[in-house]
Design a protein around this motif. Structure first.
Motif, mmCIF file in Angstrom:
data_model
loop_
_atom_site.group_PDB
_atom_site.id
_atom_site.type_symbol
_atom_site.label_atom_id
_atom_site.label_comp_id
_atom_site.label_asym_id
_atom_site.label_seq_id
_atom_site.Cartn_x
_atom_site.Cartn_y
_atom_site.Cartn_z
ATOM 1 N N ASN A 101 44.231 54.694 39.769
ATOM 2 C CA ASN A 101 44.739 53.320 39.877
ATOM 3 C C ASN A 101 46.137 53.219 39.287
ATOM 4 O O ASN A 101 46.708 52.155 39.187
ATOM 5 N N HIS A 117 39.543 44.779 32.190
ATOM 6 C CA HIS A 117 40.487 43.748 32.615
ATOM 7 C C HIS A 117 39.796 42.435 32.924
ATOM 8 O O HIS A 117 38.717 42.403 33.497
ATOM 9 N N HIS A 118 40.449 41.355 32.508
ATOM 10 C CA HIS A 118 39.947 40.015 32.807
ATOM 11 C C HIS A 118 40.370 39.636 34.217
ATOM 12 O O HIS A 118 41.550 39.466 34.495
ATOM 13 N N MET A 119 39.424 39.549 35.108
ATOM 14 C CA MET A 119 39.703 39.096 36.461
ATOM 15 C C MET A 119 38.504 38.288 36.924
ATOM 16 O O MET A 119 37.416 38.420 36.379
ATOM 17 N N HIS A 141 47.698 53.242 36.481
ATOM 18 C CA HIS A 141 48.232 52.564 35.310
ATOM 19 C C HIS A 141 47.551 52.931 34.004
ATOM 20 O O HIS A 141 48.024 52.568 32.954
ATOM 21 N N ARG A 153 33.337 39.765 34.884
ATOM 22 C CA ARG A 153 33.196 40.975 34.059
ATOM 23 C C ARG A 153 31.746 41.210 33.664
ATOM 24 O O ARG A 153 31.253 42.322 33.724
ATOM 25 N N ARG A 177 48.094 44.415 27.538
ATOM 26 C CA ARG A 177 47.134 43.906 28.511
ATOM 27 C C ARG A 177 46.703 45.021 29.458
ATOM 28 O O ARG A 177 45.525 45.141 29.810
ATOM 29 N N LEU A 178 47.670 45.864 29.831
ATOM 30 C CA LEU A 178 47.362 46.938 30.774
ATOM 31 C C LEU A 178 46.697 48.110 30.056
ATOM 32 O O LEU A 178 45.785 48.740 30.593
ATOM 33 N N PRO A 223 42.943 46.653 27.799
ATOM 34 C CA PRO A 223 42.385 45.441 28.422
ATOM 35 C C PRO A 223 41.195 44.883 27.656
ATOM 36 O O PRO A 223 40.895 43.700 27.751
ATOM 37 N N ILE A 232 47.940 35.146 38.537
ATOM 38 C CA ILE A 232 48.203 35.161 39.972
ATOM 39 C C ILE A 232 46.882 34.937 40.711
ATOM 40 O O ILE A 232 45.806 35.220 40.186
ATOM 41 N N ILE A 271 41.610 36.206 40.864
ATOM 42 C CA ILE A 271 42.387 35.487 39.858
ATOM 43 C C ILE A 271 42.533 36.433 38.675
ATOM 44 O O ILE A 271 41.540 36.907 38.124
ATOM 45 N N ALA A 289 45.541 38.163 35.468
ATOM 46 C CA ALA A 289 46.822 38.070 34.781
ATOM 47 C C ALA A 289 47.906 38.664 35.673
ATOM 48 O O ALA A 289 47.666 39.634 36.396
ATOM 49 N N ALA A 290 49.112 38.070 35.623
ATOM 50 C CA ALA A 290 50.217 38.520 36.476
ATOM 51 C C ALA A 290 50.489 40.016 36.315
ATOM 52 O O ALA A 290 50.920 40.676 37.261
ATOM 53 N N GLU A 291 50.204 40.558 35.141
ATOM 54 C CA GLU A 291 50.481 41.980 34.904
ATOM 55 C C GLU A 291 49.709 42.881 35.872
ATOM 56 O O GLU A 291 50.090 44.040 36.090
ATOM 57 N N LEU A 292 48.619 42.375 36.426
ATOM 58 C CA LEU A 292 47.785 43.235 37.276
ATOM 59 C C LEU A 292 48.263 43.276 38.728
ATOM 60 O O LEU A 292 47.714 44.012 39.542
ATOM 61 N N GLU A 293 49.295 42.485 39.055
ATOM 62 C CA GLU A 293 49.718 42.417 40.453
ATOM 63 C C GLU A 293 50.019 43.800 41.026
ATOM 64 O O GLU A 293 49.544 44.164 42.103
ATOM 65 N N ALA A 294 50.780 44.601 40.283
ATOM 66 C CA ALA A 294 51.165 45.923 40.795
ATOM 67 C C ALA A 294 49.921 46.751 41.131
ATOM 68 O O ALA A 294 49.857 47.400 42.186
ATOM 69 N N GLN A 295 48.911 46.697 40.262
ATOM 70 C CA GLN A 295 47.701 47.491 40.510
ATOM 71 C C GLN A 295 46.957 46.994 41.739
ATOM 72 O O GLN A 295 46.408 47.781 42.515
ATOM 73 N N ILE A 299 38.440 48.430 38.155
ATOM 74 C CA ILE A 299 39.471 47.827 37.295
ATOM 75 C C ILE A 299 38.802 46.967 36.227
ATOM 76 O O ILE A 299 39.126 47.052 35.038
#
Ligand SMILES: Nc1ncnc2c1ncn2[C@@H]1O[C@H](COP(=O)(O)O)[C@@H](O)[C@H]1O
Ligand SMILES: Nc1ncnc2c1ncn2[C@@H]1O[C@H](COP(=O)(O)O)[C@@H](O)[C@H]1O
Ligand SMILES: Nc1ncnc2c1ncn2[C@@H]1O[C@H](COP(=O)(O)O)[C@@H](O)[C@H]1O
Ligand code: NA
Ligand code: NA
Ligand code: NA
Lengths: 331, 108, 331, 108, 108, 331
Positions: free
Chosen positions: C162, D84-86, C164, B98, C288-289, C292, D58, D13, D15-21, D79
């Motif tokens: 995107n 978002h934390h990725m 969401h 980030r 979270r979504l 963020p 994930i 890497i 959070a699982a919530e981001l899988e759909a995106q 994103i």
């Protein structure tokens, strides 16, 4: 006697074993396997706790003492055999020995199912012994390793910063092992919780218990068969040890249960199973951390691949026969 | 264009029992974080079918800046020297975190 | 009153918490944890649906209105406290506030177990409120964030491709959240399915329900204790908020349940629990979504590490005492 | 000899919530596919023990040809810019796909 | 300093059904071991949500010394030529194994 | 008749399907899904075995013969339709055809739930047929592929070293498939185990069976909906085939059950379901290994995304109506 084996628990074990042997693509979900053993430990613990609540203190103490005695002495016996009969190196001997001082919950539960089907009564103290016997064996294993290692200990203490190799740390591990916590915790709940509240959870922990156990044994059958491939690596002596040791332990257990504790046929059988069985839950992780130089495929193959199947198929009925015979002598 | 930073990716394959020690190591060396994936496998120390806690492996990932690399590796070697079965894979990787993407700038 | 805590659900929670605190190597399989919460949502939903089928429409509507009111107002109250008392930044405040407008199914079920053991009757409308209260809080959280963000929204709409971040998308998420679907879906099944067919599935969804709940709480105990390590990061004010907010919410819930809905002691207790508890299922992913920028370790630590344990151990018996006291006043 | 093609391996890497995106991103950029592995871990945004949907991570893998690389990275940066934390790891990799191995030729 | 050895990391993404064949391959070529991680994903052969044995993928890792590399890749190509959907990723990696760290030397 | 669909099993399937369609973030734990199907296969197998123990040998043989006939002929019929009506290439046709010769345990169990709710008696031989029908279809699929491939076989035999492509290996796979082992194994346990010991495990395998099935169908609903996205890729003809084939199979099954086996309405319905359903457990892995050139998204989309939902929602009640009509004619 063969008819004694025709119970779902044993038959499912055989099917799982068979499926693996014929290289079936049958897969058992990892988290299901882990979930089943958590459930079984809690179920047996609750059961034991509720019984313990109405138990007689004196005999409970005797059982605890017997459990400690078995837990401390069996590994020493196993160690002696491995070292001087088998010429196995000290560290592997220590690790393996610890497993035989401890117990196999799966074997114990199969024995319970075995007795229940034949409506054989049994004392409930063995359940407390089950919870107690995991730890002493671990401690002995660590001490044996410590002595055989000598200088290395120093280095261990340096590395101690890594928080896991100091002996103190390991003793902690011996008592904070997940399965020990589950078993003791559930026993505690069985003792403390109000009967009314326990009644609400029993349909889950008791009603479906034997069925869940049979599913668990299907998986254990697969686990056991997976280890066969490692027999050659482990060697003929150790495989033989995996069969001889439960017979020795079982005999000692029979005498302890019969003479020292004065249990009924059912109770004596269970004590024999405790002494005859080898741990595959609490001891392996402790040994992996404490005696990393020992080869896990040795002790896991013996415990899961040799001794567990032997006890489930041959040991339990045998110990039961012997317990009956002893009772006959006494009468 | 997005800015990528060169760092070291350390992958450790080990028995599940070692997870606590590896987490502890990453904290002691104040690595920014770690990622763990459950795994199974086989090797010199036998098969690890991953059905029980006692026969499962983990894949432990740590991304560390070059300056942290040596000390982390030294700690890992220390664990190995005590006899633990582990396999440590090291490779260079480009990382986007980030802090690398200017959050104030609107999406290009 | 302490004896009220001696039920398996609470005791297992304590054991799980304890195991984590002493750094036991006890592991809980991830998929088991997830499976348990799916089962519990379906079980409680079916139960609620079957009751709803025989319920009186008028009072059902009142319950829904009360649920919406709590869901919309609680987060605003929480937000005010966080912003102006705690000087927490707007986005983290929005995210945290949303959690307290929503509910914790685990706390609610523990309260059910608590009441059931003492044979305290309760209305079933709270179950419907449980299903309804997840969503409004999410919406308020999003609006609060939207306002505090201002310009950024623009950028969000660009990124909307995107799929969401557009507010519309997020409202959709608020109602299509997995747990909301499970709960509403199961309620629907309970209402629609023929009684004969429901009878066939009840041994699973009802018979073993309380036992499964106790296992779930073992895991929640571990979850809660895992969060303790983050307390320092979260700060004293927020930890205090995690204890004060349920007390405020509980009190409001008591009044709503007692005066507005005129429920019995059991029903009032459940409404208090709904208002006092913080979501750890539906709201976190939505936040979270949607927000963020907010730090998940803040709202997860508060919800799972502070408020949940507080409610399970102290809150529930307390709200029950207060409900009895209120009932006494009324009489 | 088997033919290997040089491509970019993008590991995310998150959070699982981001899988759909992330799936949606891979489709929008018509990446040939993706692979997802469940993970747990810890970092600046706290611990992710992986016991519930809300605290799981994930590991999202995408193998993309060089020409697709920049646009995919730009989307990922977008994103991240939303906060978002990725963690995105990029490395070069040699790939063998079915189209590379001549299926008609019998096994050598 | 710890000694690192250069080896080849072979990552195979394939349907779970192929695990047995891959294990068999690693044994036949006497690779020192292998690691398997459960995965899901999507690609030309459709979605693999990973909910059943029939729609799950695996991530199969093999670390092989350069001299073993070609024969292993040839075997993998053979499997692919039979039409199997797999994706094979190859990259160089530095490896620290137990034999590399002198166990007798005390912790530095 | 619509009321027939208002049973939890079907309703949960619809909810799972719906959740996926509205892109809910509802997740189903992978190992739970796998655990449920293991449990269901064991449960139905035990049930079948216990019934088989008291069954009449003659009619059992008839059922086996009928099962083999259906298993061998249905794929040929399916293949003909796919090749000459649909112009689908030989290898994909072979792979798809094999699925329709085999059976869907989930559909079968839903039919059982459907009948049980309406207290419709049924013979238990269909359970044995369920276990038998997985394998023949696989064999036919392999032979069809072998012929259509011709030369390639040579290469296959070379690669045979890889231990899986020689036809012999594949036949082995056809009989050692995990689900076949579980089903046959459980039937065996049901036959061999002592009634007393079976009674102990039945609360688990029988008492909660229908409830577990409903949970399983929730997941299958999600699975089915996930496949919708692939319809375009699969094409209109194949999607149509996925609906037409069960109707053809169902009709054939009705006649076999009614005329050849002389079953009751319940039994006839079950045979129809066996013939109408397409495998999603045993056949897919066998085809993936044996016909890797075929596209899995074709046969999985048809089996899980088209035929399964069609049978659960429309097929089962329809076959039941027709079975009643046939019985009426006979009378
Ligand atoms: N050559 C290899 N490639 C990939 N993984 C390996 C390899 N050798 C060992 N492993 C992994 O490392 C674990 C421990 O290896 P070992 O110490 O050889 O027993 C095994 O269970 C495997 O998961
Ligand atoms: N240095 C690191 N090495 C490996 N994984 C990391 C690292 N930092 C963060 N992660 C992973 O990325 C996730 C999110 O990181 P963060 O945004 O720092 O909370 C964490 O939960 C970890 O799984
Ligand atoms: N471009 C890609 N990046 C990452 N994984 C992929 C990619 N393409 C395919 N896969 C994985 O490989 C599996 C088989 O791919 P395919 O043969 O294209 O169906 C998929 O299920 C994915 O898990
Ligand atoms: Na023992
Ligand atoms: Na609340
Ligand atoms: Na069929």
């Amino acid at each position: 006697m063969i008819s004694n084996l025709l119970i779902p628990a044993v038959l499912f074990f055989v099917i799982g074993f068979f499926a693996q042997v014929i290289r079936s693509d049958l897969k058992f979900p990892a988290d299901l396997a882990k979930a089943l053993s958590i459930y079984l430990l809690l179920g047996i613990g609750l059961h034991g706790g509720m019984e313990l609540a109405k138990a007689d203190f004196g005999s409970a103490v005797d059982a605890v003492v017997a459990a400690l005695a078995l837990g401390f002495l069996m590994p020493l016996l196993a160690y002696a055999i491995l070292r001087w009969l088998g010429r196995i190196d000290a560290l592997n001997s220590s690790a393996i020995a610890a497993h035989y001082g401890s117990v196999s919950a799966g074997t114990f539960l199969t024995a319970l199912a075995f007795l229940e089907v034949q409506n054989v009564e049994h004392e409930t103290y063995p359940i407390i012994m089950l919870a107690i016997m995991e730890s002493p064996a671990i401690i002995i294993g660590l001490l044996l390793a410590k002595f055989s290692r000598g200088p290395q200990v120093q280095n261990d203490n340096d590395a101690g910063k890594n928080g896991h190799s100091v002996v103190g740390e390991l003793l902690r591990d011996a008592f904070t092992n997940g399965s020990v916590i589950l078993l003791l915790g559930a026993i505690l709940v069985g003792v403390l919780a109000t009967p009314a509240s326990l009644k609400k959870v029993m349909p889950f922990y008791d009603g479906i218990f034997m069925g869940v156990l049979s599913l668990f044994l299907l998986e254990m059958g697969m686990e056991a068969a997976k280890r066969i491939g490692e027999f050659r690596k482990v060697g003929i002596f150790l495989v033989g040890f995996g069969i001889a040791m439960p017979l020795i332990g079982g005999t000692i257990g029979l005498l302890v249960g019969h003479s020292m504790l004065g249990f009924s046929v059912g109770g004596v059988t269970l004590v024999a199973v405790l002494a005859a069985s080898a741990s595959y839950i609490a001891v392996p992780p402790a040994m992996r951390l404490a005696i990393p130089e020992a080869n896990p495929s040795f002790y896991l193959t013996l415990s899961l691949g040799v001794t567990f199947p032997f006890n489930v198929i041959f040991g339990i009925p045998l110990y039961y026969e012997m317990a009956q015979w002893l009772a006959g002598q006494a009468a | 264009m997005v800015k990528l930073v060169s760092e070291k990716l350390i992958r450790i394959i080990a028995a599940a029992e070692l997870e606590a020690q590896l987490v502890e190591l990453s904290k002691r060396r104040s690595v920014s974080g770690y990622t763990v994936v459950d795994a199974r496998g086989a090797g010199a120390s036998g098969i690890q079918p991953g059905l029980m806690d006692i026969d499962s492996n983990i894949l432990f990932l740590m991304v560390v800046p070059p300056e942290q690399f040596d000390e982390v590796m030294e700690d890992l070697a220390k664990i190995m020297r005590r006899g633990h079965h582990m396999m440590v894979l090291v490779s260079d990787t480009e990382v986007m975190r980030r802090k690398n993407v200017s959050v104030d700038k609107p999406g290009v």
